[in-house]
Write a protein that holds these residues in place. Sequence first.
Motif, PDB file in Angstrom:
ATOM      1  N   ASN A 213       0.047   3.439   7.412  1.00  9.42           N
ATOM      2  CA  ASN A 213       0.260   4.460   6.386  1.00  9.42           C
ATOM      3  C   ASN A 213       1.462   5.420   6.593  1.00  9.42           C
ATOM      4  OD1 ASN A 213      -0.550   5.590   8.755  1.00  9.42           O
ATOM      5  ND2 ASN A 213      -2.168   7.088   7.934  1.00  9.42           N
TER       6      ASN A 213
ATOM      7  N   VAL B 192       3.398   0.432  -2.069  1.00 10.76           N
ATOM      8  CA  VAL B 192       2.069   0.046  -1.260  1.00 10.76           C
ATOM      9  C   VAL B 192       1.904  -1.708  -1.484  1.00 10.76           C
ATOM     10  CG1 VAL B 192       1.072   2.124  -0.949  1.00 10.76           C
ATOM     11  CG2 VAL B 192       0.677   0.789  -2.804  1.00 10.76           C
TER      12      VAL B 192
ATOM     13  N   LEU C 295       1.901   0.896   3.561  1.00  6.76           N
ATOM     14  CA  LEU C 295       2.801   1.902   2.955  1.00  6.76           C
ATOM     15  C   LEU C 295       4.026   1.315   3.045  1.00  6.76           C
ATOM     16  CD1 LEU C 295       2.872   4.688   1.377  1.00  6.76           C
ATOM     17  CD2 LEU C 295       2.854   5.546   3.579  1.00  6.76           C
TER      18      LEU C 295
ATOM     19  N   ALA D 153      -0.707   5.401  -1.233  1.00  8.37           N
ATOM     20  CA  ALA D 153       0.420   5.756  -1.868  1.00  8.37           C
ATOM     21  C   ALA D 153       0.365   7.529  -1.988  1.00  8.37           C
ATOM     22  CB  ALA D 153       0.690   5.155  -3.338  1.00  8.37           C
TER      23      ALA D 153
ATOM     24  N   GLY E 249       1.543   9.178   1.001  1.00  2.64           N
ATOM     25  CA  GLY E 249       3.039   8.777   1.017  1.00  2.64           C
ATOM     26  C   GLY E 249       3.953   9.825   0.294  1.00  2.64           C
TER      27      GLY E 249
END
Lengths: 242, 242, 242, 242, 242, 242
Positions: free
Chosen positions: D10, D165, D174, D222, D225
């Motif tokens: 991640n 992703v 990610l 996502a 992120g």
Amino acid sequence: MPRLDGRKNNELRKVNIIRNYIHHAEGSVLIEFGNTRVICTASVDDKVPPFKKGTGEGWVTSEYSMLPRSTQTRNVRDISKLKKSGRSNEIQRLIGRSLRSVVDFRQLGERTIIIDCDVIQADGSTRTAAITGSFIALMDACSYLVDKKIITGIPITDFVAAVSVGLVNGQEMLDLCYEEDSNATVDMNVVMTDNGKLIEVQASGELAPFSRKELSSMLDLAEAGINNLIKIQKNTLLGGYK
Amino acid sequence: MPRLDGRKNNELRKVNIIRNYIHHAEGSVLIEFGNTRVICTASVDDKVPPFKKGTGEGWVTSEYSMLPRSTQTRNVRDISKLKKSGRSNEIQRLIGRSLRSVVDFRQLGERTIIIDCDVIQADGSTRTAAITGSFIALMDACSYLVDKKIITGIPITDFVAAVSVGLVNGQEMLDLCYEEDSNATVDMNVVMTDNGKLIEVQASGELAPFSRKELSSMLDLAEAGINNLIKIQKNTLLGGYK
Amino acid sequence: MPRLDGRKNNELRKVNIIRNYIHHAEGSVLIEFGNTRVICTASVDDKVPPFKKGTGEGWVTSEYSMLPRSTQTRNVRDISKLKKSGRSNEIQRLIGRSLRSVVDFRQLGERTIIIDCDVIQADGSTRTAAITGSFIALMDACSYLVDKKIITGIPITDFVAAVSVGLVNGQEMLDLCYEEDSNATVDMNVVMTDNGKLIEVQASGELAPFSRKELSSMLDLAEAGINNLIKIQKNTLLGGYK
Amino acid sequence: MPRLDGRKNNELRKVNIIRNYIHHAEGSVLIEFGNTRVICTASVDDKVPPFKKGTGEGWVTSEYSMLPRSTQTRNVRDISKLKKSGRSNEIQRLIGRSLRSVVDFRQLGERTIIIDCDVIQADGSTRTAAITGSFIALMDACSYLVDKKIITGIPITDFVAAVSVGLVNGQEMLDLCYEEDSNATVDMNVVMTDNGKLIEVQASGELAPFSRKELSSMLDLAEAGINNLIKIQKNTLLGGYK
Amino acid sequence: MPRLDGRKNNELRKVNIIRNYIHHAEGSVLIEFGNTRVICTASVDDKVPPFKKGTGEGWVTSEYSMLPRSTQTRNVRDISKLKKSGRSNEIQRLIGRSLRSVVDFRQLGERTIIIDCDVIQADGSTRTAAITGSFIALMDACSYLVDKKIITGIPITDFVAAVSVGLVNGQEMLDLCYEEDSNATVDMNVVMTDNGKLIEVQASGELAPFSRKELSSMLDLAEAGINNLIKIQKNTLLGGYK
Amino acid sequence: MPRLDGRKNNELRKVNIIRNYIHHAEGSVLIEFGNTRVICTASVDDKVPPFKKGTGEGWVTSEYSMLPRSTQTRNVRDISKLKKSGRSNEIQRLIGRSLRSVVDFRQLGERTIIIDCDVIQADGSTRTAAITGSFIALMDACSYLVDKKIITGIPITDFVAAVSVGLVNGQEMLDLCYEEDSNATVDMNVVMTDNGKLIEVQASGELAPFSRKELSSMLDLAEAGINNLIKIQKNTLLGGYK
């Protein structure tokens, strides 16, 4: 009523053919039908298109183009528009078909003769001048191949010439100049062989439909004109071809 | 050791200029530098490019192209590749700059003169022949504008001509033909005015770098050659321009 | 009177070269001549153009382009116009010739090194920055080939750098920025080797013809400037090449 | 099992944004997502496309391209193929839609902002880097318009950022680098606003179909992120925008 | 000896015309000549080409194309080759001329009707099917203009239809299918009006020259075929046009 | 509130599939989603793209285009603009990826199946109709290969269909027609397999961002719609595939 330049309706303009006009080409002529001037070159290429590969047969193809200022107002070049003009496409297809009709592809062998017709100055009938001149360039390129012993004989089965006819102010006229062509209600191009056979007939009555009888009269005019053009071709080649 | 065609190193090939070669164009010449033959036309257009709009000033632009069989082997047409060749681009930019350097755009007024240079037969130095011939076509187009009372005087400030020079087998030579050009280690094109001023110098030693001294000798050769070319231009125009 | 940015007439702008700027390329630099910034990459390709096939010799070719907003107003991309700009064509041909002049193609072997010059930010003299930077990228690509034992030695025979000079407000100036270039009556690009030999001289007086004496003064300026650029190139490569 | 570069699944790569990277542009950044580097410029144009003329509303459009050597093997330029690549077309449409979603066209007024995204070096996720960086360039171009008093306020309604992703070796990850992307069975790009709303979701399972549950997990990744990317955007703009 | 599909030499294939085939177009038909199927649409455009501007007169133009798999082997799309095929250019020029010959441009007023002919399935004679079907689409587009009170009367002066004839195995045949066309030594397309007047005659003997007598016989065949086609056109339009 | 055509929000338009629509193609259908009509053909080619050569594996690729008058106002043809539209590029890439996801390339062997989707009439959701119809054409082309004993089994691993969903006036709707699509704030295309797995999800909220919850509701709608489409596909193929 005489024509613009005093010609009779069944009279060709002055035809002039200069052979070997471009030193590099296997065959080349500068042909003039009055003020219409076209450079025709014949280039021999060892390759053939895919559909002829391995057949032992050759091919003849043609490209037609006009210099930008061959016309009254300047034309933008094809490359500037990234498009070959539709008219040029139509004409070069006609030239190619006309010449191929008298070539013995087996005798030519697996090679292509590329005919380039570049109009230097246009005053009507550029496509018929191009066909008539290209035939000489094609003959000379074939003679070159015979001279170099690449082929054993001239692979041309007959003479070919072309002429325009039209219906202008109600009269059938031969070999139209630009101004006549602009005023023609029917415009026709005829390609014939030495023995009086037709190869291409393209008649268009966009401005006024025409009758079978008019078609027939125009074909008569064309036939006589082409017979004269083939005489000129023969005189031009005299000594170089029998 | 004499050159291929017997010329001396500082000798031009035979130059021939036929004016009014294309009837439709405001100015046109067929120019020959030996076997190199170029048709140059000058076309007047009432429009100017965007950066000249509303300035009261004109413009001169140029396009250069070769017929497919102007060269020893046939070139594919630009339109078939959908790309103007890099070489043609380079050359037409040179022609345009060279001619613009002697045009008084204010006197020309808001119009464009388009110079088309089409090489009919190439045997080296096509770009210098094109510049030298285009100058005459440009002059004639300007005379046309004066005759038609569209402008009041010839908007040309000086004569312009161009010549190639090169270093071939260790010797400086003037006006290279194709075979000399192919063997040159240095290749140079020079554009000059009547009063001995330089407009363009393009020297390239891709095959072997060159010294300042060699550059100077080649410029001497070019200067003498251009003086001769401008004499020929003046004789050609005699009576039509003073 | 000092220049816009306070430089002396014979002074280069600050030159900055970052090697290995693009990880994927066999050679790559970001070169800056003042605010002019160009990414130069050298890519090794196992193929050669048709005219080199089977000769055992290699080739070097170049492509030049500008990002749309590298200039004061945004340029439409080539692909949107479907045309490589004439100017880019002219420049990439110059870059290619300049680099080829110092490559031993036999030692390089049958492979091509493609030089891509992409202008990120333009403030005049992009072509001379491109040549000067590309030389380093080319050297690094050759070092890569030597390191990988693909070739046995660096096939480069000499250093090459380039600089612009011009006549601005009556003064000869070195390494023109955009505003100086816009006001120059004569604009000149010079490519030289380490040993003071000329590779390319391109001088253009579109706005005002120039004398042989002015040409000579500008060449003096260029020679001194190129000597400095080659010093910078050598410092940049120090440790990686001798 | 950690990722190739040691990141957690991640975790974003290091993001770096340099504002005002190109002096000429109204807005410009160099953005880096790890080794992926994209130059994004925002250019203001006074014209709008036909469908916006007379509406009082503006437009935002985008172009995306890669330098030839931004990739592991050199890509032929679009202009050499005379075709914009399908992939570039797809990406630039995505960038345009993503940015337009947060622009108040009425407040922008009848002008276009053109976003150019040029990939200098590619290591995966170039389109998401391009969107994230372009947003900053767009903001800066809008600030420029406000500073010049051409518009009265920043016509941007929300922050926008994008991230990739994917499902790699059975794990959701990610911000994929090139090698991860090449091995992903599902590849997804997500564009979101500051307030957690979706703008674009593009998920593709060409190599293996995916479940609704997997889609949901990837969206979670996502979202986190993008929240981080928007924090970075805000820090970058700090002082210049609140 | 009967023909491949059992027809007599002077027999048309089954003709089928579906009007209003495309809901969006002002006029549209799907026309079938046996297995040859062409969609013809007529679109009204408020603009005219430059040479008609300010004349009060309209224009009719045509575009012809084939779906990639309308033929036995798949054709690469024009856009993939970046070239309109020469054959398509030739055909669309023929269609345009044929339809224009029966349009009263003054009554049409300053607008263009664009005829699109897209071949869905090709089995010979696509161009004659296209002309025959386009006439109906053109009529319907004119009716639309009358219904909308944009013009006061149908600006069509006559019916137009087209048919192919050829010399196959020494016999004149009407309406050639693909296999007959491939074996024809002479291939001819004829366009005529309701009152028996000729609009276009295009005869080509690429494989074997032909006599005036054969031309005449083929014209007889064509005339009878066109008379039948015009009857079918009239039945199709019955109720919508008198 | 019912929809424009009286449908419920979760209701498909009438779907019609005609198999073997084009006689020449190995597989072909005319598919209709209401007024949207697309011709899908599958052509078998013995070649594969370079990256598949020698792998023993095949490939599937797709091209998408619209007839000029398939839309409310006539579209200029790609070839007239010399550019494939960006939208068409985006769509044909989607179609290609969607179909490839269910093809076993090893079983297909080293050959390519080219899917051509040509929109005859457009009323929204052309890309989802194209995918749904192309699947049948692809199946039929594979059956052809099995029948000809070129391959031993149908190399298709699952059914694939596609549907559009959108947020229109605040309501989630299935299978949008053109007018609904024009008013949608969120527009989404979903491609799924028979077993409920996702292949492509493309959701775009250019006009208004959307929530995860809305995405989920739209996916529910899409899943139900695709289940129905796959039932229709199975009925269509019944007898020809099990």
